[in-house]
Write an enzyme that holds these catalytic residues in place. Sequence first.
Site, PDB file in Angstrom:
ATOM      1  N   ASP A 196      83.325  46.387  38.341  1.00 29.46           N
ATOM      2  CA  ASP A 196      84.223  47.480  38.935  1.00 29.46           C
ATOM      3  C   ASP A 196      85.020  47.525  37.804  1.00 29.46           C
ATOM      4  O   ASP A 196      85.070  46.864  36.636  1.00 29.46           O
ATOM      5  CB  ASP A 196      85.056  46.573  40.094  1.00 29.46           C
ATOM      6  CG  ASP A 196      85.612  47.759  40.900  1.00 29.46           C
ATOM      7  OD1 ASP A 196      85.803  47.777  42.060  1.00 29.46           O
ATOM      8  OD2 ASP A 196      85.927  48.883  40.162  1.00 29.46           O
TER       9      ASP A 196
HETATM   10  C1  GLC Z   1      87.928  51.235  41.759  1.00 30.49           C
HETATM   11  C2  GLC Z   1      87.296  50.710  42.829  1.00 30.49           C
HETATM   12  C3  GLC Z   1      85.728  51.367  42.857  1.00 30.49           C
HETATM   13  C4  GLC Z   1      85.623  52.586  41.965  1.00 30.49           C
HETATM   14  C5  GLC Z   1      86.060  52.465  40.600  1.00 30.49           C
HETATM   15  C6  GLC Z   1      86.018  53.659  39.696  1.00 30.49           C
HETATM   16  O1  GLC Z   1      88.971  50.345  41.311  1.00 30.49           O
HETATM   17  O2  GLC Z   1      87.297  49.383  43.267  1.00 30.49           O
HETATM   18  O3  GLC Z   1      85.318  51.351  43.940  1.00 30.49           O
HETATM   19  O4  GLC Z   1      84.234  53.129  42.017  1.00 30.49           O
HETATM   20  O5  GLC Z   1      87.362  51.661  40.612  1.00 30.49           O
HETATM   21  O6  GLC Z   1      87.177  54.665  40.235  1.00 30.49           O
END
Ligand code: GLC
Length: 718
Positions: A265
């Site tokens: 993430d």
């Molecule tokens: C965010 C989320 C994830 C998302 C990523 C990119 O913090 O947890 O679901 O795809 O970052 O935006």
Amino acid sequence: MKKPLLLLSALAALGSATMPADDKPLYMDPAQPVEKRVDDLLARMTLEEKLSQIHANSKFTTPAIPRLGIPLRWLSDGPHGVREDIGPDTWKPQNRTDDFATAMPAGIALASTWNPEVAYQVGEAIGQEARARGKDIMLGPGVNILRTPLCGRNFEYMGEDPYLAGRMAVAYIKGEQAQNVASCIKHFAANNEEFQRMSINVEMDERPLREIYLPAFEAAVKEGGVWTVMGAYNKFRGQFASHNDYLLNKILKGEWNFQGLVMSDWAATHDTKEAALNGLDLEMGTDKPYNEFYLADAYRDGLKDGTYPMSGLDDKVRRNLRVMFATGVFDQRPPGSLNTPAHQAVARRAAEEGTVLLKNDKAILPLDPDKVKSIAIIGENGIRLHAHGGDSSGIKAFYEISPVEGILRKAGSKINVTYSAGYGKEIGPDAIDRAVAAAKNADVAVIMGGLNHDPGFDCEGHDRKDMKLPYQQDELIRRVVEANPKTIVVLFGTIVEMEEWIAKVPAVLQTWFPGMEGGNALANILFGDVNPSGKIPCTFPKVLADSPAHKLGAYPGKDGTVTYDEGLLVGYRWFDTKKVDPQFPFGHGLSYTSFKYSDLKLVEGKDGTGPVVTAEFVVENTGKRDGAEVAQLYIHQAKPALERPFQELKGFKKVFLKAGEKQTVSIPLDLTAFSYYDPAKGGWIAEEGAFTVRVGGSSRDIALTAPFKLAKTTLVKR
Ligand code: GLC
């Protein structure tokens, strides 16, 4: 004749990864098997080139390698559509004018359709829009289990049951990946609260992990063929999930034989050694200059001095290349399509089928446009737009139809429609008085209430503080229905407490966040052009304290750790086992018609091949309207050696029936449907003994049961 490198670089840098036909290396030949293309390309890559493909060079890209014709690779949120372009190096939107997109209903609404065909269509449409927007990996669907009603991202996920979440995710992934776009199942794993999401350590026993929190991911990998997995922010048993040896190496890549790539993430990577060795293949979003990412300079130094094996780097790169080849990054890909009427129709169908009729006393719904002369619409959610909210899953919608607009379109000049705010962030002290007066002067009052995507309600990065309706809506509803008994409450957002008014309100619709076509879908349902068929994918507790994690004080955790003390007993598994009555049970949803179940037969499988048993039963539409019913099948084991929930969902089928029509429904059950995970055996067992097959329109509306015996105990291969 070789094209000058400069021209080639320009072409490649533009993302057109074509190499001149006369120089076509094996990896550029789409006729070659993917693994041969991967091997060929990998062998040509330098150390620097390999490293460049395993970490980001902007918020949402990895760099092109013009020399090899590797294009710039785009990742994009999210589960509800193609997010507007961000960055490139900040979280600020670019405010482009060409990145409006189709905004589908939220994940929990999609789950409420209980219709894999709709999930496929949603995935397919988002995949087509991703192609049109030049995206290679789409960051969805999200399937984290609804363990507490307070999790700020429950709206984005698919409810409390792993079997339902898995069915819907598999269909969505197949639809999306058919468009030469990789899906990304997230967030792996145990990311069930936003409270301290970047650091909280999650502890749980092996059985809830295997039987509740992993199955939707397992289905996405084994049946959906998902190409990418996103590691979660939280720790799991003390190690960050985005580089967790047990989750990624042992289970995902070991037991499940996952061949795609694991990404972190955004800013979920914290350590080079763990990132190098614990199964992370693509580092995204680290809050550092790109060369200081954990899989950048530090990893290179470790590779060069022998701390980390080159084979580990090659495996990471191999997985990234495999996803590229499998999704046609080097080949001709469909051009896709954006903001088409077809996609908007999918959004509307998903919103219609995902809206749940929770209550409809005295058949107050549907409204008869020939009889109703005036409607008072009350509540901020009557005009508020939601698609762009919720943080990373938000979509800059090409348009969004509010409930007021949807009803005005339908009512035309025949019905006098008024609007009053009733509640909201900035309203006058007389808002409720004005709403009550409006309700008094109308044939029907429709309160558009519930939550929104403001932080602290249904929004990423924050959990809710309670399950109450905000902005004094309880008082508003109580006073409006007192003024006009013909009051309908429409709830946006996720689960709320209703005890203060539910007995007095004759009709309640749960529409979640219905996407860009939400206002049209709602109007179609209110006036009966569409017969609601949604079923809630989560239990609605009467009060928060009835919810297991809260009853046991197992949320949100303390001193940096949360322990899932409720174990297997999440959602209806708790309410049914502990015999606690919910406000509305898992799988509940009414219709404007009625259905009858009959003739349940269990047809045993032959000689060990195919299903162990097939449940066959008849569903009849006994009303006057065409409609759809989600027939659900639950399994109860009489005397399991280890504790099991009272019942578990193991099959369902949505049947569309004309008025008076009946259909035989068949739901095959293999040994998996009877099995549970036995940590002592390190696997799944289907135990000899007595079971009951339970069939009905919700977990608490079981119409038919039949006994079934397994003659012997079997270790089940999943
Ligand atoms: C965010 C989320 C994830 C998302 C990523 C990119 O913090 O947890 O679901 O795809 O970052 O935006």
